[in-house]
Design an enzyme around this catalytic site. Structure first.
Site, PDB file in Angstrom:
ATOM      1  N   THR A   1       2.115 -24.565   0.295  1.00  0.00           N
ATOM      2  CA  THR A   1       2.952 -25.233  -0.452  1.00  0.00           C
ATOM      3  C   THR A   1       2.471 -25.733  -1.637  1.00  0.00           C
ATOM      4  O   THR A   1       2.041 -25.813  -2.586  1.00  0.00           O
ATOM      5  CB  THR A   1       3.329 -26.563   0.273  1.00  0.00           C
ATOM      6  OG1 THR A   1       4.206 -26.073   1.185  1.00  0.00           O
ATOM      7  CG2 THR A   1       3.774 -27.515  -0.976  1.00  0.00           C
ATOM      8  N   VAL A   2       0.632 -25.944  -1.581  1.00  0.00           N
ATOM      9  CA  VAL A   2      -0.074 -26.722  -2.872  1.00  0.00           C
ATOM     10  C   VAL A   2      -0.801 -25.194  -3.625  1.00  0.00           C
ATOM     11  O   VAL A   2      -0.779 -25.829  -4.796  1.00  0.00           O
ATOM     12  CB  VAL A   2      -1.415 -27.146  -1.963  1.00  0.00           C
ATOM     13  CG1 VAL A   2      -2.314 -27.433  -3.279  1.00  0.00           C
ATOM     14  CG2 VAL A   2      -0.870 -28.022  -1.482  1.00  0.00           C
TER      15      VAL A   2
ATOM     16  N   GLY B   1       7.724 -30.100   2.149  1.00  0.00           N
ATOM     17  CA  GLY B   1       6.137 -29.842   1.545  1.00  0.00           C
ATOM     18  C   GLY B   1       5.664 -31.125   1.283  1.00  0.00           C
ATOM     19  O   GLY B   1       4.139 -30.441   1.159  1.00  0.00           O
TER      20      GLY B   1
ATOM     21  N   LYS C   1      -8.347 -39.830   4.310  1.00  0.00           N
ATOM     22  CA  LYS C   1      -8.673 -39.636   3.091  1.00  0.00           C
ATOM     23  C   LYS C   1      -9.143 -41.327   2.590  1.00  0.00           C
ATOM     24  O   LYS C   1      -9.950 -41.516   2.117  1.00  0.00           O
ATOM     25  CB  LYS C   1      -7.165 -40.284   2.233  1.00  0.00           C
ATOM     26  CG  LYS C   1      -6.318 -38.632   2.054  1.00  0.00           C
ATOM     27  CD  LYS C   1      -5.049 -38.756   2.061  1.00  0.00           C
ATOM     28  CE  LYS C   1      -4.643 -37.759   1.586  1.00  0.00           C
ATOM     29  NZ  LYS C   1      -2.717 -37.478   2.452  1.00  0.00           N
TER      30      LYS C   1
ATOM     31  N   VAL D   1      -6.947 -35.845  -1.737  1.00  0.00           N
ATOM     32  CA  VAL D   1      -5.666 -37.853  -1.789  1.00  0.00           C
ATOM     33  C   VAL D   1      -5.501 -37.424  -3.343  1.00  0.00           C
ATOM     34  O   VAL D   1      -6.286 -37.187  -4.002  1.00  0.00           O
ATOM     35  CB  VAL D   1      -7.575 -38.808  -2.283  1.00  0.00           C
ATOM     36  CG1 VAL D   1      -7.701 -40.009  -1.305  1.00  0.00           C
ATOM     37  CG2 VAL D   1      -9.579 -38.480  -1.160  1.00  0.00           C
TER      38      VAL D   1
ATOM     39  N   GLY E   1      -2.840 -36.593  -3.427  1.00  0.00           N
ATOM     40  CA  GLY E   1      -2.291 -35.750  -4.709  1.00  0.00           C
ATOM     41  C   GLY E   1      -2.337 -35.628  -5.910  1.00  0.00           C
ATOM     42  O   GLY E   1      -3.589 -35.324  -6.034  1.00  0.00           O
TER      43      GLY E   1
HETATM   44  P1  NAP Z   1       0.695 -24.931   3.846  1.00  0.00           P
HETATM   45  O1  NAP Z   1       1.941 -24.851   3.101  1.00  0.00           O
HETATM   46  O2  NAP Z   1       0.938 -24.333   5.270  1.00  0.00           O
HETATM   47  O3  NAP Z   1      -0.426 -22.764   3.222  1.00  0.00           O
HETATM   48  C1  NAP Z   1      -1.593 -22.924   3.474  1.00  0.00           C
HETATM   49  C2  NAP Z   1      -1.776 -21.546   3.160  1.00  0.00           C
HETATM   50  O4  NAP Z   1      -3.055 -20.617   3.418  1.00  0.00           O
HETATM   51  C3  NAP Z   1      -0.737 -20.763   3.597  1.00  0.00           C
HETATM   52  O5  NAP Z   1      -0.345 -19.643   2.346  1.00  0.00           O
HETATM   53  C4  NAP Z   1      -0.553 -19.293   4.506  1.00  0.00           C
HETATM   54  O6  NAP Z   1      -0.957 -17.712   4.809  1.00  0.00           O
HETATM   55  C5  NAP Z   1      -2.576 -20.036   4.165  1.00  0.00           C
HETATM   56  N1  NAP Z   1      -3.530 -19.297   5.495  1.00  0.00           N
HETATM   57  C6  NAP Z   1      -3.273 -19.835   6.690  1.00  0.00           C
HETATM   58  N2  NAP Z   1      -4.811 -20.009   7.615  1.00  0.00           N
HETATM   59  C7  NAP Z   1      -4.931 -18.864   6.473  1.00  0.00           C
HETATM   60  C8  NAP Z   1      -5.946 -17.673   6.882  1.00  0.00           C
HETATM   61  N3  NAP Z   1      -6.695 -17.978   8.437  1.00  0.00           N
HETATM   62  N4  NAP Z   1      -6.099 -16.786   6.039  1.00  0.00           N
HETATM   63  C9  NAP Z   1      -5.654 -16.551   4.578  1.00  0.00           C
HETATM   64  N5  NAP Z   1      -4.533 -17.820   4.979  1.00  0.00           N
HETATM   65  C10 NAP Z   1      -4.280 -18.730   5.674  1.00  0.00           C
HETATM   66  O7  NAP Z   1      -0.634 -26.167   3.626  1.00  0.00           O
HETATM   67  P2  NAP Z   1      -0.342 -26.444   2.103  1.00  0.00           P
HETATM   68  O8  NAP Z   1       0.529 -28.007   2.689  1.00  0.00           O
HETATM   69  O9  NAP Z   1      -0.502 -26.371   0.872  1.00  0.00           O
HETATM   70  O10 NAP Z   1      -2.103 -27.346   2.055  1.00  0.00           O
HETATM   71  C11 NAP Z   1      -3.009 -26.862   2.012  1.00  0.00           C
HETATM   72  C12 NAP Z   1      -3.905 -28.042   2.140  1.00  0.00           C
HETATM   73  O11 NAP Z   1      -3.949 -28.741   1.253  1.00  0.00           O
HETATM   74  C13 NAP Z   1      -4.277 -28.655   3.477  1.00  0.00           C
HETATM   75  O12 NAP Z   1      -5.950 -29.139   3.619  1.00  0.00           O
HETATM   76  C14 NAP Z   1      -3.651 -29.754   3.518  1.00  0.00           C
HETATM   77  O13 NAP Z   1      -4.026 -30.689   3.843  1.00  0.00           O
HETATM   78  C15 NAP Z   1      -3.085 -30.728   2.123  1.00  0.00           C
HETATM   79  N6  NAP Z   1      -2.895 -30.971   1.020  1.00  0.00           N
HETATM   80  C16 NAP Z   1      -1.315 -30.262   1.307  1.00  0.00           C
HETATM   81  C17 NAP Z   1      -0.576 -31.654   0.632  1.00  0.00           C
HETATM   82  C18 NAP Z   1       0.718 -31.252   0.677  1.00  0.00           C
HETATM   83  O14 NAP Z   1       1.249 -32.302  -0.271  1.00  0.00           O
HETATM   84  N7  NAP Z   1       1.332 -30.175   1.235  1.00  0.00           N
HETATM   85  C19 NAP Z   1      -1.072 -32.159  -0.588  1.00  0.00           C
HETATM   86  C20 NAP Z   1      -2.984 -32.267  -0.954  1.00  0.00           C
HETATM   87  C21 NAP Z   1      -3.590 -31.692  -0.236  1.00  0.00           C
HETATM   88  P3  NAP Z   1       0.681 -17.875   4.361  1.00  0.00           P
HETATM   89  O15 NAP Z   1       1.595 -17.946   3.697  1.00  0.00           O
HETATM   90  O16 NAP Z   1       0.549 -16.512   4.749  1.00  0.00           O
HETATM   91  O17 NAP Z   1       0.893 -18.425   6.377  1.00  0.00           O
HETATM   92  N1  HSE Z   2       0.647 -34.830   4.733  1.00  0.00           N
HETATM   93  C1  HSE Z   2       0.088 -35.210   3.218  1.00  0.00           C
HETATM   94  C2  HSE Z   2       0.471 -37.091   2.880  1.00  0.00           C
HETATM   95  C3  HSE Z   2       0.093 -34.653   2.120  1.00  0.00           C
HETATM   96  O1  HSE Z   2       1.668 -36.382   3.057  1.00  0.00           O
HETATM   97  O2  HSE Z   2       0.218 -37.670   2.273  1.00  0.00           O
HETATM   98  C4  HSE Z   2      -0.846 -35.617   0.882  1.00  0.00           C
HETATM   99  O3  HSE Z   2      -2.212 -35.046   1.101  1.00  0.00           O
END
Ligand code: NAP
Ligand code: HSE
Length: 429
Positions: free
Chosen positions: A15-16, A189, A207, A134, A136
């Site tokens: 997603t990110v 997401g 956060k 923190v 987004g």
């Molecule tokens: P996500 O959609 O699950 O994406 C995770 C990515 O990491 C995927 O591409 C996955 O590969 C890859 N990955 C996982 N384990 C791996 C490994 N061992 N080696 C190599 N690649 C690996 O997660 P996300 O929502 O983007 O979140 C990522 C980070 O951002 C987290 O720390 C989350 O807390 C933070 N975050 C998320 C948001 C949000 O709105 N989602 C907002 C702020 C911060 P595949 O694609 O092949 O599965």
């Molecule tokens: N899972 C987190 C949320 C993503 O819902 O706020 C953003 O950090």
């Protein structure tokens, strides 16, 4: 000699990571013009190299070995957006050892190991940028580190988890079931890989740890933060809250008082006319109160692909500028020191309580006596008949210490006329 091409490696393209890559692609010229150098994505580590990806990527960039990114001597900036703690920490440590700047969205990691990682980065004359961890897309880390740096921050309070705010909004506005709203937040997401981190309050607590560390220059352990999630908030409570003039929100509260730090995350009733009550869905909003600036409010999309990607790209640009102009760790980081934390028993709140009692004379009087003996005064009380034998009672107390409230509750639980305690929530005016 100044670098004209700065090379980036991604750890993760979900997603990110996908959002950040999309922004780098669509705003490429503008971004490069602003930093005065070209950016090149050199390598991307993912779990499954065969997965179809949006945006599309050159398959030769993909690898399923994170080491290929952090050990690549040509890569200048490692963007960690895979999540999790142990592997992400190991990868970031190796990236720093290999002389790379780091950008991360990982709040779990930064809350637990951020201060240690930042000091290692400093020794390496590198830096870790973590704006996306923190709020987004909302600028928060940089304002706290830079724009508000001259203030003594007294308080931070806000909604810092998009998933739970989405769930509570959908329950309140659309009458949706908790599970349906959570599934939607996952599909959009917003939720963490393990959504219990969101709904149990831990994501907001991570956060708060990061924000409070910066705001109060504190070394904060996760155990210092009181954490309660939203899974026990029922639609019934949201409706009663509305009837009493409140919305229910998961709030993160941090304050520095004369007796120590207050650090808590819990579902909270806030008046419907409070600005935080109008913050809906995945939007976040945070009040910061400084002694010089007064109150400042930050508002925007706190989760999701492009908003979070926006923060990641800004951090990539800051790292790229530092590389291009050979700036060595110019960030004003808080000088983190241990701080006393006020125990929960001594913290003061108002409480909302929903219970079921036998429908018999004197129940109100008994409740009032139990509260009165602990010097808890009641602000509002309503009673609704649920059947011939049972009455549902909802009340809101005035300010009381958690300790006194808990003692009153222990007495109330023992009363033969009380059938069940269904909900206890805190109230902020
Ligand atoms: P996500 O959609 O699950 O994406 C995770 C990515 O990491 C995927 O591409 C996955 O590969 C890859 N990955 C996982 N384990 C791996 C490994 N061992 N080696 C190599 N690649 C690996 O997660 P996300 O929502 O983007 O979140 C990522 C980070 O951002 C987290 O720390 C989350 O807390 C933070 N975050 C998320 C948001 C949000 O709105 N989602 C907002 C702020 C911060 P595949 O694609 O092949 O599965
Ligand atoms: N899972 C987190 C949320 C993503 O819902 O706020 C953003 O950090």
């Amino acid at each position: 000699m100044q670098k004209d091409v700065i090379k980036i490696g991604f750890l993760g393209l979900g997603t990110v990571g996908g959002g950040a890559l999309q922004i780098l692609q669509q705003n490429y010229r503008e971004i490069c013009r602003k930093i005065g150098a070209k950016l090149e994505v050199k390598r991307i580590a993912v779990r499954d190299v065969k997965k179809t990806r949006a945006p599309e990527v050159d398959p030769t960039l993909l690898t399923d070995k994170w080491e290929h990114v952090v050990l690549d001597p040509e890569i200048d900036i490692v963007v960690e957006v895979m999540g999790g703690v142990d592997l992400a920490r190991q990868a970031i440590l190796q990236a720093l050892e290999n002389d790379k700047f780091v950008v991360t969205a990982n709040k779990d990691l930064m809350a637990q190991y951020g201060q240690q990682l930042l000091s290692i980065a400093k020794k390496q004359q590198k830096n870790i940028f973590y704006e996306a961890s923190v709020g987004g897309g909302i600028p928060l880390i940089r304002p706290l580190k830079h724009c508000l740096a001259a203030n003594r921050i007294k308080k931070i309070m806000g909604i810092i988890n998009g998933t739970t705010n989405y769930i509570l909004t959908q329950m309140a506005k659309e009458g949706k079931e908790y599970g349906t709203a959570l599934a939607e937040a996952q599909a959009r997401g917003f939720a963490e890989a393990d959504p219990s981190n969101d709904v149990d309050g831990w994501d907001a607590a991570y956060k708060l740890n990061i924000l409070a560390g910066l705001a109060f220059s504190g070394m904060i352990a996760m155990d210092d933060i009181y954490v309660e999630g939203v899974s026990k908030v029922k639609l019934r409570d949201i409706r009663y809250a509305q009837e009493l003039g409140y919305a229910v929100k998961l709030l993160a509260i941090g304050a520095e008082t004369e007796t120590g730090l207050i650090l808590r995350v819990h579902p909270t009733l806030i008046p419907l006319n409070h600005p935080l009550a109008a913050v809906e869905n995945e939007f976040n909003a945070i009040f910061v109160e400084g002694d010089a600036v007064g109150e400042v409010m930050f508002y925007g999309r706190g989760a999701g692909s492009l908003p979070t990607g926006s923060a990641i790209c800004a951090d990539i640009m800051e790292a790229a500028s530092a590389i291009k102009y050979e700036i060595k760790n110019n960030v004003i980081e808080a000088n983190f020191v241990p701080k006393k934390v006020v125990p929960m028993e001594k913290q003061v709140s108002r409480f909302y309580l929903r219970l079921k009692a036998k429908n018999e004379p004197g129940v109100f009087a008994k409740l009032a006596t139990a509260f009165g003996e602990e010097r808890v005064s009641l602000d509002m009380i309503i009673q609704k008949r649920s059947d011939e034998q049972t009455a549902e009672i909802v009340l809101v107390t005035n300010d009381v210490t958690e300790g006194s409230f808990n003692q009153a509750m222990a007495k109330i639980r023992e009363m033969p006329s009380i059938q069940s305690i269904n909900s206890v929530l805190r109230v902020v005016e």
